[in-house]
Design an enzyme around this catalytic site. Sequence first.
Site, PDB file in Angstrom:
ATOM      1  N   GLU A 180       0.842  -1.201   0.000  1.00 62.52           N
ATOM      2  CA  GLU A 180       0.000   0.000   0.000  1.00 62.52           C
ATOM      3  C   GLU A 180       0.877   1.252   0.000  1.00 62.52           C
ATOM      4  OE1 GLU A 180      -2.736   1.139  -0.499  1.00 62.52           O
ATOM      5  OE2 GLU A 180      -4.408   0.099   0.425  1.00 62.52           O
ATOM      6  N   ASP A 181       0.331   2.353  -0.482  1.00 62.43           N
ATOM      7  CA  ASP A 181       1.051   3.622  -0.386  1.00 62.43           C
ATOM      8  C   ASP A 181       0.823   4.266   0.974  1.00 62.43           C
ATOM      9  OD1 ASP A 181      -1.619   3.922  -1.073  1.00 62.43           O
ATOM     10  OD2 ASP A 181      -1.301   5.749  -2.242  1.00 62.43           O
ATOM     11  N   ASP A 233      -4.448   5.064   6.358  1.00 62.19           N
ATOM     12  CA  ASP A 233      -5.018   6.245   7.003  1.00 62.19           C
ATOM     13  C   ASP A 233      -5.956   5.767   8.124  1.00 62.19           C
ATOM     14  OD1 ASP A 233      -6.439   8.654   7.474  1.00 62.19           O
ATOM     15  OD2 ASP A 233      -5.992   9.365   5.480  1.00 62.19           O
ATOM     16  N   PHE A 236      -3.127  16.215   4.957  1.00 61.00           N
ATOM     17  CA  PHE A 236      -3.421  15.629   3.651  1.00 61.00           C
ATOM     18  C   PHE A 236      -2.174  15.696   2.778  1.00 61.00           C
ATOM     19  CE2 PHE A 236      -5.224  14.965  -0.506  1.00 61.00           C
ATOM     20  CZ  PHE A 236      -6.104  13.932  -0.243  1.00 61.00           C
ATOM     21  N   ARG A 283       0.105  12.422  -8.345  1.00 62.79           N
ATOM     22  CA  ARG A 283       0.735  11.113  -8.111  1.00 62.79           C
ATOM     23  C   ARG A 283       2.172  11.090  -8.631  1.00 62.79           C
ATOM     24  NH1 ARG A 283      -3.484   7.512  -6.703  1.00 62.79           N
ATOM     25  NH2 ARG A 283      -5.440   7.842  -7.782  1.00 62.79           N
TER      26      ARG A 283
HETATM   27  C1  PRP Z   1      -6.040   5.285  -0.661  1.00 59.99           C
HETATM   28  C2  PRP Z   1      -4.767   4.506  -0.356  1.00 59.99           C
HETATM   29  C3  PRP Z   1      -5.272   3.330   0.435  1.00 59.99           C
HETATM   30  C4  PRP Z   1      -6.458   3.900   1.186  1.00 59.99           C
HETATM   31  C5  PRP Z   1      -6.047   4.179   2.597  1.00 59.99           C
HETATM   32  O1  PRP Z   1      -6.653   4.719  -1.769  1.00 59.99           O
HETATM   33  O2  PRP Z   1      -4.117   4.112  -1.530  1.00 59.99           O
HETATM   34  O3  PRP Z   1      -5.691   2.250  -0.386  1.00 59.99           O
HETATM   35  O4  PRP Z   1      -6.835   5.111   0.511  1.00 59.99           O
HETATM   36  O5  PRP Z   1      -7.097   4.751   3.331  1.00 59.99           O
HETATM   37  P1  PRP Z   1      -7.756   4.089   4.601  1.00 59.99           P
HETATM   38  O6  PRP Z   1      -6.655   3.533   5.460  1.00 59.99           O
HETATM   39  O7  PRP Z   1      -8.450   5.254   5.264  1.00 59.99           O
HETATM   40  O8  PRP Z   1      -8.721   3.051   4.171  1.00 59.99           O
HETATM   41  P2  PRP Z   1      -7.828   5.434  -2.613  1.00 59.99           P
HETATM   42  O9  PRP Z   1      -9.116   4.762  -2.328  1.00 59.99           O
HETATM   43  O10 PRP Z   1      -7.757   6.914  -2.390  1.00 59.99           O
HETATM   44  O11 PRP Z   1      -7.487   5.064  -4.092  1.00 59.99           O
HETATM   45  P3  PRP Z   1      -6.131   5.319  -4.932  1.00 59.99           P
HETATM   46  O12 PRP Z   1      -5.105   4.350  -4.392  1.00 59.99           O
HETATM   47  O13 PRP Z   1      -6.548   4.984  -6.324  1.00 59.99           O
HETATM   48  O14 PRP Z   1      -5.706   6.741  -4.761  1.00 59.99           O
END
Ligand code: PRP
Length: 185
Positions: A98-99, A102, A151, A164
Site C-alpha cells: 500500500e502507499d 489512514d 493531507f 501522483r
Molecule cells: C487510498 C490509499 C489506500 C487507502 C487508505 O486509496 O491508496 O488504499 O486510501 O485509506 P484508509 O486507510 O483510510 O482506508 P484510494 O481509495 O484513495 O485510491 P487510490 O489508491 O486509487 O488513490
Amino acid sequence: MNSDISRILISNDLIKERIKQLAEQITKDFLGQELVIVCILKGAFIFAADLCREINLPVNLEFMSISSYGNATVSSGVVRIIKDLNESIEGKNVLIVEDIIDTGLTVSYLASLLSQRAPKSLKICSLCNKPQCHKTLVKIDYCGFELPSEFVVGYGLDFRDFYRNLPYIGVLKAEIYTRYLDSNG
Ligand code: PRP
C-alpha cells in the site's frame, strides 16, 4: 517544488533510502522462498515498482484495485473492488503493498478478504502510515514512514487523481482542497 504544495515532508532521496531498507528486511524474512506482491492500485504503483526492484527474491506481481475514497479527502469506509487478482494465492507468501494507511479500513478489509484464500503467509507493507487516523486495529509488518494527520500527496498519493507523479511526498496547500470542496459541496 510544485506550487500547490505547502511543504515537502519526505524527499525522494529519503524515500529511496527507506525502500532499500524495507526491501532488505523483506528479502531476509523470506529467504529461500517465493513472494507474491499484491500492489493496491492506483496509489501503490510507484512504491511497488521501486520496492520490487530492490527485493532479491523470486517475485510475482499482482495488482488489485480497491477504491475507498472516490474523490473525497476523507475515507468513507466503503471499500469497492474494481479489479481482483488474476491468480490464486493459495499456499503462497503474500505481501500487500500500500502507499498509505489512514483509517486502516481499506487494508483491514483487504487482509481479511485475502486471508480467506488460504495463503501460506500474509503480510502488509505500507510506505506511509498515519497512526493518529486509524479507526481499526491494523498490524503493519513493514512501514516506511509515520506521518502526521495532514493531507499528503505525491509518489503515488493523489488529490482528485492529480499529484501522483511528484517524486516526493508533500503537504497539499489547504486552499487547494477547500476551494474544491467549496465548489463541489
Ligand atoms: C487510498 C490509499 C489506500 C487507502 C487508505 O486509496 O491508496 O488504499 O486510501 O485509506 P484508509 O486507510 O483510510 O482506508 P484510494 O481509495 O484513495 O485510491 P487510490 O489508491 O486509487 O488513490
